[in-house]
Structure formats: structure tokens, C-alpha cells
Design a protein around this motif. Structure first.
Motif: not given
Length: 157
Positions: A35-46
């Protein structure tokens, strides 16, 4: 015609590897890291604003978190130590990024995962050795010689 002859179907179930049942805290930490990987991807790429270095750093972080999730899934003590170290570094990196750029993406999640890893039940789950040495279930502590005799705390009893 017997069941062992070619061309004849056997009623036996095919052999497969036994399913490895992981401890609940190990599964919890694995899910948190994913979940941390998914959140980092969503926030970081956005919030990268198509800035190539930010996108590359975010992708490297997500890949390393996925590798960490596969390592944490093993449930070994080394995996626990690696996860605690990585989450500590990730938290410090997130705090430094917050100080300089007012960007919080993933820092709080790293704190939650590190706190979960440091919980005593989770630490015990990662230090448990499946199929431990004989004698430990009776409280015997010490070393065993070649004959199996234990030298140590409860050996006299």
C-alpha cells in the motif's frame, strides 16, 4: 490394466507444494508496504509536474518498495532488519524533502510502517523460527553436544 500403466487416469491428486501459512503480522506488514508503494506512486507521479528527475526518483522508490515487499514476505529476521532500516531512511528522506520542498508524499506512511515493524508482536513474528530446535518447547536453554545432552540453564533438571 493397472493404474500405473500409461494412458490410464489415476484417482490420486497431483502432488503440489504445501501452502506456507505466514504469521498474521508478516502478512499485515507485507500489505502495508505494498500500500505504501501504491501511495508513493500515486502521490509522487501526481505532483511531479512532468519533471523527469522527480518521475525517475518516484519510480525508483516504488520499485524499491516492491522489492522490499517481496523481501518482507519471507518473514525472516534479516527481512525485518532490512525493512526497519529502509523505512527509517525513507522517513528521514521524506522529512528532508518536507523541510526543503514542503512535500509530504509518503513520509507519514513510512512512519506508520516503521511503527508497525517495531511493535513487539511483529518483531516476535519475524524472529520466530519455524520448526525450532528440540528442547526449546520445554524451556531448555543452552547448547547441545553430539549426543543431544543440553548444557545450560535447565540442563540439571
Amino acid at each position: 490394466m493397472s493404474a500405473a500403466e500409461p494412458g490410464r487416469w489415476s484417482r490420486r491428486r497431483p502432488r503440489s507444494r504445501p501452502a506456507v501459512r505466514r504469521a498474521a503480522p508478516v502478512r499485515l506488514v507485507t500489505r502495508l508496504v505494498v500500500a505504501q508503494a501504491a501511495a508513493a506512486a500515486a502521490v509522487g507521479l501526481a505532483f511531479s509536474r512532468r519533471h523527469l528527475p522527480s518521475v525517475l526518483i518516484t519510480l525508483a522508490l516504488v520499485i524499491s518498495l516492491c522489492v522490499l515487499a517481496s523481501l518482507v514476505r519471507s518473514g525472516t529476521r534479516g527481512a525485518w532488519l532490512s525493512a526497519v532500516g529502509f523505512e527509517s531512511v525513507f522517513f528521514v528522506y521524506g522529512v528532508s524533502r518536507f523541510v526543503y520542498a514542503r512535500y509530504v508524499g509518503g513520509t507519514l506512511f513510512a512512519l506508520v510502517v516503521a511503527g508497525t515493524l517495531l511493535h513487539p508482536a511483529v518483531a516476535r513474528a519475524y524472529s520466530a523460527v519455524p520448526g525450532g530446535l528440540p528442547g526449546h518447547e520445554r524451556g531448555e536453554v543452552g547448547f547441545a553436544d553430539a549426543a543431544g545432552e543440553t548444557f545450560g540453564e535447565h540442563a540439571a533438571g
